[in-house]
Design an enzyme around this catalytic site. Sequence first.
Site, short mmCIF file in Angstrom:
data_model
loop_
_atom_site.label_atom_id
_atom_site.label_comp_id
_atom_site.label_asym_id
_atom_site.label_seq_id
_atom_site.Cartn_x
_atom_site.Cartn_y
_atom_site.Cartn_z
N CYS A 1 0.87 -1.18 0.00
CA CYS A 1 0.00 0.00 0.00
C CYS A 1 0.90 1.23 0.00
O CYS A 1 2.08 1.13 -0.37
CB CYS A 1 -0.99 -0.01 1.17
N ASP B 1 -8.37 3.73 1.34
CA ASP B 1 -7.40 4.02 2.39
C ASP B 1 -8.13 4.68 3.56
O ASP B 1 -8.70 5.76 3.41
CB ASP B 1 -6.32 4.96 1.86
N ARG C 1 -3.57 -0.41 5.49
CA ARG C 1 -4.11 -1.50 4.67
C ARG C 1 -3.20 -2.71 4.57
O ARG C 1 -3.64 -3.84 4.83
CB ARG C 1 -4.44 -0.97 3.26
#
Length: 179
Positions: free
Chosen positions: A11, A115, A17
């Site tokens: 990420c 996100d 994440r």
Amino acid sequence: MDNCKRILLVCTGNTCRSPMAEGLLRALARERGQAVEVLSAGLCADGSPASPQAVAVMAERGIDISRHVSHPVTPELCAAADVIGVMSAGHRDLLIRLFAVPAEKVVLLGGGIPDPFGGTLEDYRRTRDALEKAVRVLLPNCRIVRMEERHIEPLAALEKAVFSTPWTADGLREELQNP
């Protein structure tokens, strides 16, 4: 772990994440009895810990990511991975462009995972839940078990169908007794 599958999750900062995905995938592999090596990294990682919200929502699933420290993506990590799960098309494109990762090695998880950085606990829960579904595609839906007598006949039939010099049922039975 040379013979296991290596999975890299990527990420942006490696604080939300990808560490959540790493924890979820490790738990799923453990549950299925599958030997995989799971790592996570970020395109802009700077050694930060996992966000407190990510730690909290993963703890709700019994998964501890509290000791996670973000790691930057490197060419070596990408080369060593059998598959790389990314959270956005932008992540995929950057890996391909910056690290010459073959496109077929990169999987966009869940069509893209939002996100939650800077969001509420509920935002993090939504992201965790989306990741929980999305990471399943990275593991084959199988379980490795020790061979038993009941497996011999079906395995011998499979051997006969696939190989020009197959194991016989008697040969498999002998191996079953081999310590």
